[in-house]
Design a protein around this motif. Structure first.
Motif, short mmCIF file in Angstrom:
data_model
loop_
_atom_site.label_atom_id
_atom_site.label_comp_id
_atom_site.label_asym_id
_atom_site.label_seq_id
_atom_site.Cartn_x
_atom_site.Cartn_y
_atom_site.Cartn_z
N GLN A 101 -1.82 0.37 -4.59
CA GLN A 101 -2.32 -0.75 -3.80
C GLN A 101 -3.61 -1.25 -4.44
O GLN A 101 -4.36 -0.48 -5.01
CB GLN A 101 -2.64 -0.27 -2.38
CG GLN A 101 -1.64 0.66 -1.79
CD GLN A 101 -0.56 -0.08 -1.04
OE1 GLN A 101 -0.73 -1.23 -0.67
NE2 GLN A 101 0.55 0.57 -0.83
N ASN A 117 6.82 -17.70 3.65
CA ASN A 117 5.55 -17.05 3.33
C ASN A 117 4.44 -18.08 3.22
O ASN A 117 4.68 -19.28 3.17
CB ASN A 117 5.67 -16.26 2.02
CG ASN A 117 5.79 -17.19 0.81
OD1 ASN A 117 4.79 -17.70 0.31
ND2 ASN A 117 7.00 -17.44 0.35
N GLN A 133 1.72 -13.92 1.36
CA GLN A 133 1.88 -13.11 2.55
C GLN A 133 3.13 -13.58 3.28
O GLN A 133 3.25 -14.76 3.64
CB GLN A 133 0.65 -13.25 3.45
CG GLN A 133 0.65 -12.23 4.58
CD GLN A 133 -0.63 -12.27 5.38
OE1 GLN A 133 -1.21 -13.31 5.60
NE2 GLN A 133 -1.07 -11.11 5.83
N ASP A 136 5.65 -13.19 9.44
CA ASP A 136 6.09 -12.16 10.36
C ASP A 136 7.49 -12.47 10.87
O ASP A 136 7.80 -13.62 11.19
CB ASP A 136 5.11 -12.11 11.55
CG ASP A 136 4.84 -10.68 11.93
OD1 ASP A 136 5.75 -9.86 11.77
OD2 ASP A 136 3.70 -10.39 12.36
N TRP A 156 -5.41 -7.16 0.71
CA TRP A 156 -4.86 -5.87 0.28
C TRP A 156 -3.38 -6.08 -0.03
O TRP A 156 -2.70 -6.79 0.72
CB TRP A 156 -4.93 -4.85 1.40
CG TRP A 156 -6.28 -4.33 1.74
CD1 TRP A 156 -6.84 -3.19 1.28
CD2 TRP A 156 -7.22 -4.90 2.66
NE1 TRP A 156 -8.08 -3.03 1.84
CE2 TRP A 156 -8.34 -4.05 2.68
CE3 TRP A 156 -7.23 -6.06 3.45
CZ2 TRP A 156 -9.46 -4.31 3.47
CZ3 TRP A 156 -8.34 -6.31 4.23
CH2 TRP A 156 -9.44 -5.44 4.23
N GLY A 157 -2.91 -5.46 -1.10
CA GLY A 157 -1.49 -5.63 -1.39
C GLY A 157 -1.08 -4.95 -2.67
O GLY A 157 -1.79 -4.11 -3.21
N ASN A 158 0.11 -5.32 -3.15
CA ASN A 158 0.66 -4.76 -4.38
C ASN A 158 0.75 -5.84 -5.43
O ASN A 158 1.09 -6.98 -5.13
CB ASN A 158 2.07 -4.22 -4.14
CG ASN A 158 2.07 -3.04 -3.22
OD1 ASN A 158 2.26 -3.19 -2.02
ND2 ASN A 158 1.82 -1.88 -3.76
N HIS A 171 -0.40 -7.37 2.20
CA HIS A 171 -0.14 -6.85 3.55
C HIS A 171 -1.09 -7.53 4.53
O HIS A 171 -0.69 -7.94 5.60
CB HIS A 171 -0.36 -5.35 3.61
CG HIS A 171 0.32 -4.60 2.52
ND1 HIS A 171 1.68 -4.69 2.32
CD2 HIS A 171 -0.15 -3.78 1.57
CE1 HIS A 171 1.99 -3.93 1.28
NE2 HIS A 171 0.91 -3.38 0.81
N ILE A 172 -2.35 -7.57 4.12
CA ILE A 172 -3.38 -8.10 5.02
C ILE A 172 -4.29 -9.04 4.24
O ILE A 172 -4.63 -8.77 3.09
CB ILE A 172 -4.26 -6.95 5.60
CG1 ILE A 172 -3.38 -5.89 6.27
CG2 ILE A 172 -5.29 -7.49 6.57
CD1 ILE A 172 -4.14 -4.64 6.66
#
Lengths: 307, 102
Positions: A101, A117, A133, A136, A156-158, A171-172
């Motif tokens: 991450q 997205n 992102q 949902d 935050w993410g990959n 993710h966020i």
């Protein structure tokens, strides 16, 4: 710096358990020690009995694979752009370390809302990268903070690659409220970069010295009583389960200048002021434990180098 | 391929002539579309229409360094009254992860 996320997959947990068990049943000696000596983090003695290491080890592919998914690395956009895939089907690497991450802080240059997205173009001064992102599934986006153009955000993410174009699967994403976070993040990314390229700062080396000092003392007090958890506590590199005498002999063998023929039993006994039969028993233990080996005859021993 | 905007202070200005840079400083003077920002030394900034600067606030300006070492503002972001730490030296010392090649 490397913050393990709370989430870990069943597979990882199983993996960790297996490794721990492996060491407990006995192949700990040489292999386990090797892991420890190359791992910066466990040098202080906090590593416990398991062979599970955080990212620091380059020599153990298993450990590396485990660390991939549960480290969080602060990065600059330039580092992400420069990240390489060393071999096909392997994760990205930055400074030779697998990237799990990542977290970055930057200014939003563009927001593009699509059906599935939202894509943000994020610029942190070192370059720009797209951060996607996903919407949902429930479609409830009321909880999401509002992100305006030109404002600073932390994501935050990959790191992902699609058609040779890198992006972050986030993710966020949240707005930065305290601008100190911007400088802080850049400093943190620098610190982690230096950690990977130059090794841990001096503090860690001092800790290592302390650890070996502790090992010497522990040997006086008797190694046998020490539990599994002290496996990496000894600077001598000797696993637990050996008698105080064995530890003493082993440390002497390791620290005394000698030829590659090693030292004779009588010489060791004389130098350490120990009984010959006591040294002989210690030697037998160390020989059967694979810590030393015989050279010119059965009574001349040399320590097995584990590093 | 990606345009970096190096973070600089006043002393770096001449090394970054005609480049797009980032400065973080404190607004010390406001005169119409001109402003003076203290970022390790006074820097004069030519503002654009969208820029809303406030006196004594920290501001981050992305802009282009002009011939006379003033900055033509492209984007200005108000960092509020508390923020005015100018911390750029390390980004040039460890260029490898920020701006430079080596």
């Amino acid at each position: 710096m490397l913050i393990p996320l709370a989430v870990e997959s069943d597979e990882q947990r199983r993996h960790k358990r297996t490794r721990k068990r492996g060491i407990l049943v006995g192949w700990g000696g040489v292999v386990g020690d090797n892991n420890y000596s190359t791992t910066s983090y466990s040098a202080g003695g906090g590593g416990g009995g398991g062979g599970f290491v955080q990212g620091g080890s380059q020599t153990s592919p298993a450990a590396q694979r485990t660390s991939r998914n549960d480290t969080l690395r602060p990065v600059t956009v330039k580092q992400l752009i420069d990240a390489q895939v060393p071999h096909h089907d392997q994760p990205f690497q930055i400074d030779g370390a697998d990237v799990g991450q990542v977290t970055l802080v930057g200014q939003v240059r563009n927001v593009s809302v699509q059906t599935t997205n939202t894509t943000y173009r994020i610029d942190d001064g070192t370059g720009t990268i797209e951060v996607k992102q996903w919407q949902d599934a429930e479609g409830d986006n009321s909880m999401k903070p509002k992100i305006a153009e030109n404002s600073y955000v932390r994501a935050w993410g990959n790191l992902k690659s699609f058609n040779d174009k890198k992006h972050i699967g986030a993710h966020i994403i949240r707005p930065v409220e305290d601008f100190n976070e911007v400088n802080y993040h850049l400093l943190e990314a620098t610190a982690v970069h230096l950690h990977f390229t130059r090794g841990p700062p001096n503090g860690a080396k001092a800790q290592q010295t302390n650890a070996s000092g502790y090992g010497q003392q522990a040997q006086q007090g008797g190694y046998a009583g020490n539990g599994m958890s002290n496996m990496n506590g000894g600077g001598s590199g000797l696993p637990s389960g050996f008698s105080a005498a064995a530890s003493k002999v082993y440390t002497f063998l390791k620290n005394t200048p000698q030829t590659n023929e090693g030292l004779h039993r009588d010489e060791i006994a004389h130098s350490l002021g120990m009984e010959i039969n006591e040294v002989a028993r210690a030697g037998d233990d160390l020989l059967s434990g694979g810590q030393i080996f015989t050279t010119v005859d059965d009574y001349t021993w040399a320590p097995l180098e584990t590093d | 391929m990606n345009l970096a905007t190096p973070r600089i202070t006043a002393s770096f200005l001449d090394q970054f002539a005609h480049q797009t840079v980032r400065i973080l400083g404190k607004v010390t003077e406001l005169r119409g579309d001109q402003a003076t920002v203290d970022a390790g030394g006074a820097i004069s900034v030519v503002l654009n229409r969208e820029a809303h600067l406030q006196l004594n606030h920290g501001v981050e300006i992305v802009g282009k360094v002009q011939n006379d070492l003033s900055i033509k503002c492209l984007v200005a972001l108000d960092w509020g009254p508390a923020a005015a730490i100018t911390l750029v030296e390390f980004t040039h010392r460890y260029r490898e992860i920020f701006y430079g090649e080596s």
